[in-house]
Design a protein around this motif. Structure first.
Motif, short mmCIF file in Angstrom:
data_model
loop_
_atom_site.label_atom_id
_atom_site.label_comp_id
_atom_site.label_asym_id
_atom_site.label_seq_id
_atom_site.Cartn_x
_atom_site.Cartn_y
_atom_site.Cartn_z
N LEU A 1 13.48 3.20 -1.60
CA LEU A 1 12.91 2.77 -0.53
C LEU A 1 14.38 2.00 0.45
O LEU A 1 13.81 1.86 1.69
N ILE A 2 14.82 1.63 -0.24
CA ILE A 2 16.25 1.49 0.97
C ILE A 2 16.43 2.16 1.24
O ILE A 2 17.02 1.41 2.22
N LEU A 3 17.34 3.55 0.72
CA LEU A 3 17.19 4.87 2.10
C LEU A 3 17.20 4.32 3.21
O LEU A 3 16.40 4.37 4.53
N MET A 4 14.91 4.59 2.84
CA MET A 4 14.24 3.79 3.88
C MET A 4 14.74 3.39 5.35
O MET A 4 14.72 2.91 6.15
N ARG A 5 14.56 2.03 4.10
CA ARG A 5 15.25 0.15 4.80
C ARG A 5 16.25 0.84 6.16
O ARG A 5 16.50 0.44 7.28
N ILE A 31 9.24 -2.21 5.08
CA ILE A 31 8.69 -0.89 5.04
C ILE A 31 6.57 -0.63 5.37
O ILE A 31 6.54 0.17 6.03
N GLY A 32 6.47 -1.39 5.59
CA GLY A 32 4.90 -1.60 5.09
C GLY A 32 4.87 -2.18 7.10
O GLY A 32 4.19 -1.57 8.04
N ARG A 33 5.65 -2.69 7.99
CA ARG A 33 5.68 -2.25 10.08
C ARG A 33 5.84 -0.81 10.24
O ARG A 33 4.63 -0.41 11.08
N TYR A 34 6.82 -0.07 9.54
CA TYR A 34 6.80 1.35 9.65
C TYR A 34 6.36 2.13 8.89
O TYR A 34 6.75 3.31 8.34
N SER A 35 4.94 1.90 8.18
CA SER A 35 4.26 2.43 6.73
C SER A 35 4.31 4.35 7.34
O SER A 35 4.02 4.84 6.56
N LEU A 36 4.07 5.00 8.36
CA LEU A 36 3.91 5.71 9.22
C LEU A 36 4.44 6.57 8.73
O LEU A 36 4.74 7.89 8.46
N ILE A 37 6.32 6.04 8.96
CA ILE A 37 7.33 6.84 8.64
C ILE A 37 7.59 6.87 7.88
O ILE A 37 7.57 8.38 7.43
N VAL A 38 7.49 5.94 5.96
CA VAL A 38 8.04 6.07 4.96
C VAL A 38 6.62 7.07 4.88
O VAL A 38 6.95 7.89 3.93
N VAL A 86 18.42 4.22 6.49
CA VAL A 86 18.84 4.89 7.60
C VAL A 86 17.66 5.81 7.73
O VAL A 86 17.29 5.52 9.54
N VAL A 87 16.63 6.32 6.96
CA VAL A 87 14.80 6.72 7.87
C VAL A 87 14.13 6.13 8.87
O VAL A 87 14.34 7.12 9.82
N ILE A 88 14.02 5.21 8.21
CA ILE A 88 13.23 4.32 9.31
C ILE A 88 14.20 4.29 10.82
O ILE A 88 14.02 3.78 11.93
N PRO A 89 15.25 3.35 10.56
CA PRO A 89 16.22 3.05 11.72
C PRO A 89 15.97 4.24 13.01
O PRO A 89 16.42 3.75 13.96
N ILE A 90 17.00 5.72 12.25
CA ILE A 90 16.95 6.55 12.32
C ILE A 90 15.29 7.30 13.64
O ILE A 90 16.00 7.61 14.53
N SER A 91 14.66 7.00 12.65
CA SER A 91 14.07 7.75 13.69
C SER A 91 12.87 6.53 14.89
O SER A 91 12.59 7.61 15.55
N CYS A 108 0.99 -1.11 0.19
CA CYS A 108 0.17 -0.13 0.35
C CYS A 108 0.60 0.82 -0.45
O CYS A 108 0.81 2.16 -0.57
N ILE A 109 1.80 1.60 1.01
CA ILE A 109 2.67 2.46 0.67
C ILE A 109 3.53 2.71 -0.63
O ILE A 109 3.87 4.22 -1.06
N SER A 110 3.41 1.37 -0.63
CA SER A 110 4.70 1.49 -1.91
C SER A 110 4.04 2.19 -3.07
O SER A 110 4.29 3.34 -4.34
N LEU A 111 1.94 1.66 -3.05
CA LEU A 111 1.67 2.48 -4.41
C LEU A 111 1.27 3.75 -4.14
O LEU A 111 1.42 4.71 -4.94
N VAL A 112 1.48 4.75 -3.00
CA VAL A 112 1.51 6.04 -3.09
C VAL A 112 3.03 6.56 -2.87
O VAL A 112 2.62 7.83 -3.91
#
Length: 326
Positions: free
Chosen positions: A298-302, A259-266, A304-309, A16-20
């Motif tokens: 997607l890779i940057l989210m996985r 990224i689905g688990r942390y879709s809000l951060i994405v 860097v962004v999600i772990p830091i957040s 779902c977040i991938s479609l967004v």
């Protein structure tokens, strides 16, 4: 002990977040892309409805939803304002940082623009967090007032029907929330049936194929037909079950499930990256820039962004409660 993750739900949220993300990189123009629009946002409401809980009462419920939705909205709103400042000083007004030239009074848009039912011009996708908060509150009030589940669903469908035909632009996306209520209610009603697998994988695969054929057929209908109430909701629900069926078959795709688990951060951070990456890959073909931007984000989210957040901003990204209650 934290609750065990439901793998296929994480995958569905990831799809779902991938479609967004895809939609914000490239406007959906082809028939296949228009097919995805039928269920892109309804799926989010539906999945949220699956995990609806009353908690110990309205106050407890409201505080939890403020922690999960309102606090992240304010955090991402301020992050967007800061990104707007950066765009201003760098003379970078590309969709993905800001969608309009930066104004210092943008900080008040949360009261002015949203109060008029207009979206903010930077980090616009976070409107969904406000709407989902409203849907939760509305559904809670309906649920405690209506004990019969069938009648509750009927009322939610009636509200969606009425909002589609008779409700105009309302402040803070209330009109969207009313239209989304049937999808949220549908998720709640089907919770037990969805979480516990009912059929073999080949049946879910069959549902996915038939579902895609149906909503693709809807996508090629004339505009006035495919945007009608019946087609919008019918294709929306069929698309939702198509994605859930695909998720039941595949169960887990590591990157997408994560990224689905942390879709809000994405959701809250991805628009800051769209413009820069599209600029970086401008030397490639339009399709190449589209694909490279998608996977780079997607890779940057996985990585860097999600772990830091999760580590640095847990109270602002719905990982921990900012407001303690009781």
């Amino acid at each position: 002990m934290p609750a065990k993750r439901i793998e296929f739900i994480d995958l569905a949220k990831g799809l779902c977040i991938s479609l967004v993300l895809l939609y914000h990189i490239h406007d959906f123009e082809t028939n296949i892309e228009r097919t995805l629009l039928f269920f892109r946002m309804p799926l989010y409401y539906f999945l949220s409805g699956i995990f609806f809980k009353d908690y110990s009462g309205f106050l407890d419920f409201s505080v939890k939803k403020i922690n999960k939705l309102v606090i992240p909205y304010l955090f991402f709103f301020l992050a967007g304002y800061m990104a707007g400042m950066i765009g201003y000083f760098l003379h970078f007004y590309e969709k993905g940082i800001v969608e309009e030239p930066f104004r210092w009074d943008m900080i008040f848009d949360i009261f002015t623009k949203l109060g008029r039912g207009e979206n903010i011009g930077y980090n616009a996708p976070i409107w969904f967090l406000i709407s989902l908060f409203e849907v939760n509150i509305i559904f809670y009030l309906l649920k405690v007032s209506i004990k019969n589940r069938a009648f509750l669903l009927f009322v939610c469908l009636s509200i969606g029907f009425g909002a589609t035909f008779w409700v105009g632009n309302l402040p803070y996306f209330v009109d969207y929330s009313l239209k989304a209520l049937p999808f949220f209610a549908g998720g709640y009603m089907m919770k037990e049936w969805l979480i516990n697998p009912q059929w073999k994988k080949k049946i879910y695969f069959f549902i996915a194929v038939v579902g895609f054929v149906f909503i693709y057929s809807c996508a090629i209908l004339p505009l006035h037909i495919r945007t009608s109430f019946i087609i919008t909701y019918l294709a929306g629900f069929v698309g939702i079950f198509m994605i859930l069926s695909i998720s039941q078959v595949l169960r887990k795709i590591p990157l997408i499930s994560y990224i689905g688990r942390y879709s809000l951060i994405v959701l809250g951070f991805h628009t800051f990256l769209v413009g820069p990456f599209k600029t970086l890959y401008a030397f490639t073909s339009p399709v190449g820039a589209y694909v490279l931007t998608f996977f780079s984000i997607l890779i940057l989210m996985r990585c860097v962004v999600i772990p830091i957040s999760v580590k640095v901003f847990p109270y602002f990204t719905a990982q921990k409660d900012f407001i303690k209650y009781p």
